[in-house]
Design a protein around this motif. Structure first.
Motif, PDB file in Angstrom:
ATOM      1  N   ARG A 107       0.835  -1.200   0.000  1.00 58.55           N
ATOM      2  CA  ARG A 107       0.000   0.000   0.000  1.00 58.55           C
ATOM      3  C   ARG A 107       0.872   1.253   0.000  1.00 58.55           C
ATOM      4  NH1 ARG A 107      -4.855  -1.472  -1.861  1.00 58.55           N
ATOM      5  NH2 ARG A 107      -5.767  -3.168  -0.633  1.00 58.55           N
ATOM      6  N   LEU A 108       1.961   1.189   0.764  1.00 60.06           N
ATOM      7  CA  LEU A 108       2.949   2.267   0.721  1.00 60.06           C
ATOM      8  C   LEU A 108       3.918   1.907  -0.396  1.00 60.06           C
ATOM      9  CD1 LEU A 108       3.540   2.644   4.568  1.00 60.06           C
ATOM     10  CD2 LEU A 108       2.007   3.994   3.122  1.00 60.06           C
ATOM     11  N   ARG A 109       3.581   2.339  -1.612  1.00 59.72           N
ATOM     12  CA  ARG A 109       4.181   1.775  -2.810  1.00 59.72           C
ATOM     13  C   ARG A 109       5.639   2.149  -3.012  1.00 59.72           C
ATOM     14  NH1 ARG A 109      -0.693   4.028  -4.705  1.00 59.72           N
ATOM     15  NH2 ARG A 109       0.557   5.761  -5.492  1.00 59.72           N
ATOM     16  N   ASN A 110       6.020   3.344  -2.624  1.00 54.34           N
ATOM     17  CA  ASN A 110       7.351   3.843  -2.953  1.00 54.34           C
ATOM     18  C   ASN A 110       7.910   4.636  -1.770  1.00 54.34           C
ATOM     19  OD1 ASN A 110       6.149   6.525  -3.148  1.00 54.34           O
ATOM     20  ND2 ASN A 110       5.290   5.806  -5.097  1.00 54.34           N
ATOM     21  N   PRO A 111       9.189   5.024  -1.835  1.00 56.04           N
ATOM     22  CA  PRO A 111       9.768   5.790  -0.725  1.00 56.04           C
ATOM     23  C   PRO A 111       9.028   7.077  -0.404  1.00 56.04           C
ATOM     24  CG  PRO A 111      11.516   4.923  -2.118  1.00 56.04           C
ATOM     25  CD  PRO A 111      10.217   4.622  -2.818  1.00 56.04           C
ATOM     26  N   GLN A 112       8.432   7.725  -1.406  1.00 54.62           N
ATOM     27  CA  GLN A 112       7.680   8.947  -1.140  1.00 54.62           C
ATOM     28  C   GLN A 112       6.491   8.662  -0.229  1.00 54.62           C
ATOM     29  OE1 GLN A 112       6.596  12.193  -4.166  1.00 54.62           O
ATOM     30  NE2 GLN A 112       4.663  11.062  -3.988  1.00 54.62           N
ATOM     31  N   ASP A 113       5.756   7.582  -0.502  1.00 48.18           N
ATOM     32  CA  ASP A 113       4.612   7.219   0.336  1.00 48.18           C
ATOM     33  C   ASP A 113       5.071   6.871   1.756  1.00 48.18           C
ATOM     34  OD1 ASP A 113       3.092   7.579  -1.892  1.00 48.18           O
ATOM     35  OD2 ASP A 113       2.600   5.463  -2.197  1.00 48.18           O
ATOM     36  N   LYS A 114       6.176   6.164   1.862  1.00 47.94           N
ATOM     37  CA  LYS A 114       6.695   5.784   3.177  1.00 47.94           C
ATOM     38  C   LYS A 114       7.162   7.014   3.947  1.00 47.94           C
ATOM     39  CE  LYS A 114       8.116   1.131   1.759  1.00 47.94           C
ATOM     40  NZ  LYS A 114       7.486   1.125   0.437  1.00 47.94           N
ATOM     41  N   PHE A 115       7.803   7.945   3.242  1.00 48.21           N
ATOM     42  CA  PHE A 115       8.259   9.190   3.855  1.00 48.21           C
ATOM     43  C   PHE A 115       7.063   9.996   4.361  1.00 48.21           C
ATOM     44  CE2 PHE A 115      10.117  13.611   3.077  1.00 48.21           C
ATOM     45  CZ  PHE A 115      10.848  13.617   4.250  1.00 48.21           C
ATOM     46  N   PHE A 116       6.030  10.080   3.543  1.00 54.21           N
ATOM     47  CA  PHE A 116       4.818  10.791   3.952  1.00 54.21           C
ATOM     48  C   PHE A 116       4.199  10.126   5.179  1.00 54.21           C
ATOM     49  CE2 PHE A 116       0.346  11.767   4.021  1.00 54.21           C
ATOM     50  CZ  PHE A 116       0.271  13.099   3.642  1.00 54.21           C
ATOM     51  N   TYR A 117       4.187   8.795   5.194  1.00 49.64           N
ATOM     52  CA  TYR A 117       3.559   8.070   6.305  1.00 49.64           C
ATOM     53  C   TYR A 117       4.253   8.368   7.628  1.00 49.64           C
ATOM     54  CZ  TYR A 117       2.215   4.309   9.444  1.00 49.64           C
ATOM     55  OH  TYR A 117       1.784   3.603  10.536  1.00 49.64           O
ATOM     56  N   ILE A 118       5.577   8.306   7.682  1.00 52.55           N
ATOM     57  CA  ILE A 118       6.263   8.516   8.960  1.00 52.55           C
ATOM     58  C   ILE A 118       6.154   9.975   9.394  1.00 52.55           C
ATOM     59  CG2 ILE A 118       8.544   8.844   7.901  1.00 52.55           C
ATOM     60  CD1 ILE A 118       7.671   7.202  11.318  1.00 52.55           C
ATOM     61  N   LEU A 119       6.169  10.914   8.444  1.00 42.14           N
ATOM     62  CA  LEU A 119       5.967  12.313   8.802  1.00 42.14           C
ATOM     63  C   LEU A 119       4.549  12.543   9.326  1.00 42.14           C
ATOM     64  CD1 LEU A 119       7.756  14.194   5.876  1.00 42.14           C
ATOM     65  CD2 LEU A 119       8.558  13.964   8.238  1.00 42.14           C
ATOM     66  N   PHE A 120       3.581  11.907   8.678  1.00 43.96           N
ATOM     67  CA  PHE A 120       2.189  12.028   9.121  1.00 43.96           C
ATOM     68  C   PHE A 120       2.031  11.478  10.538  1.00 43.96           C
ATOM     69  CE2 PHE A 120      -2.027  10.138   9.650  1.00 43.96           C
ATOM     70  CZ  PHE A 120      -2.844  11.227   9.381  1.00 43.96           C
ATOM     71  N   TYR A 121       2.679  10.354  10.822  1.00 45.59           N
ATOM     72  CA  TYR A 121       2.579   9.784  12.164  1.00 45.59           C
ATOM     73  C   TYR A 121       3.149  10.737  13.210  1.00 45.59           C
ATOM     74  CZ  TYR A 121       3.001   6.712  16.158  1.00 45.59           C
ATOM     75  OH  TYR A 121       2.890   6.187  17.423  1.00 45.59           O
ATOM     76  N   LEU A 122       4.313  11.306  12.933  1.00 45.18           N
ATOM     77  CA  LEU A 122       4.942  12.212  13.889  1.00 45.18           C
ATOM     78  C   LEU A 122       4.126  13.491  14.071  1.00 45.18           C
ATOM     79  CD1 LEU A 122       8.631  11.797  12.729  1.00 45.18           C
ATOM     80  CD2 LEU A 122       7.746  11.139  14.963  1.00 45.18           C
ATOM     81  N   LYS A 123       3.573  14.001  12.983  1.00 45.94           N
ATOM     82  CA  LYS A 123       2.834  15.271  13.061  1.00 45.94           C
ATOM     83  C   LYS A 123       1.481  15.090  13.726  1.00 45.94           C
ATOM     84  CE  LYS A 123       2.032  19.644  12.055  1.00 45.94           C
ATOM     85  NZ  LYS A 123       0.713  19.809  12.682  1.00 45.94           N
TER      86      LYS A 123
END
Length: 297
Positions: free
Chosen positions: A56-72
């Motif tokens: 579902r988190l297809r690429n590094p951009q999606d993964k980067f967005f996910y961890i930033l979203f979690y922290l924010k």
């Protein structure tokens, strides 16, 4: 699934969800991707690349967005799983998998605060252009510990709740230069500083501004600026009051820096993760993201 592409097209929405604007997001993404790809290549694989269920988190951009979203936003893993269309166990797995990668990426960019400065020479080499340093403690709430001894250690009389505390040094540009490890909320600022000795690594020509929680440290260092304390049964003079106001106005930079770090709810909301010392890594990462945001602005 959450529409990541829509968030990336709207700067206001991106800042609300990740804490970074598009310029900062794009500047940090290549370093994050490089470190992630290196870890994937170095890890033993059970399947060939592209095998198994499609991510579902297809690429590094999606993964980067996910961890930033979690922290924010600091969602529960149930909510994160719903928003990103993954199971709550996968939401937990990816958060703990990606947080160290983000921390390493910030380290590559040299924006992570130092944990300990061992000498004045090291401070001068590491931090150029520092005109003054403000030292203060910052606390984040935690759940009430079940162990009675831990309840006593982590109860902050100042905040009137159970907390964990960090000691930090901030410069005139709101950068977090030094960040201690997390300690129990009951620990007094002066005692905390005696153990960490942040002021001892700062050159004498750089003023160090503290509040009355550090009363006594001015006897150890010549470059300390501290408010005048009201004498018992007496009053401060008008000159002393004016001095205190000026110092307070200058030290507000430190509070602004802490407010910037605590835009990330993972370090301002009640801490609910259970891995030992993970709160310390969250605070270090959030401070690094704040420093990177200032650098990219």
């Amino acid at each position: 699934m959450l529409n990541i592409e829509r968030a990336l097209k709207q700067d206001r929405l991106l800042r609300a969800m990740t804490g970074l604007n598009r310029k900062a997001f794009d500047a940090l993404l290549p370093t994050f991707s490089m470190i992630y790809d290196e870890q994937v290549r170095d890890s033993p694989r059970k399947r060939a690349f592209g095998g198994g269920r499609k991510a579902r988190l297809r690429n590094p951009q999606d993964k980067f967005f996910y961890i930033l979203f979690y922290l924010k936003c600091y969602p529960t893993f149930d909510l994160a799983g719903l928003l990103f269309d993954i199971d709550r166990a996968q939401a937990h797995y990816w958060m703990h998998r990606l947080q160290p990668i983000l921390e390493d990426a910030l380290g590559e960019k040299k924006v992570l605060p130092e944990r300990k400065i061992n000498s004045i020479e090291e401070f001068i080499e590491r931090f150029e252009g520092v005109e003054r340093v403000m030292i203060d403690g910052t606390e984040r709430p935690i759940q009430r510990p079940q162990d009675p001894e831990q309840q006593k250690l982590n109860y902050s009389g100042k905040k009137r709740r159970h907390t964990r505390k960090h000691l930090a040094g901030v410069d005139q540009r709101q950068r977090v230069l030094v960040l201690s490890s997390s300690r129990e909320g009951k620990l007094h600022d002066k005692k905390f500083h005696d153990e960490e000795d942040i002021a001892g690594s700062i050159p004498d020509e750089i003023p160090i501004e503290v509040d009355l929680g550090f009363l006594g440290v001015q006897k150890q260092y010549v470059n300390i600026r501290i408010p005048h304390k009201k004498p018992k049964g007496g009053e401060l003079t008008q000159v002393q009051k004016a001095d205190n106001r000026v110092l307070s106005q200058e030290r507000v930079v430190c509070e602004n820096a802490f407010a910037g770090v605590k835009r990330y709810r993972a370090v301002s909301a009640v801490y609910r993760n259970h891995i030992r010392d993970f709160d310390d890594h969250l605070m270090l990462t959030a401070a690094g993201l704040w420093n990177f945001y200032l650098m990219a602005a």
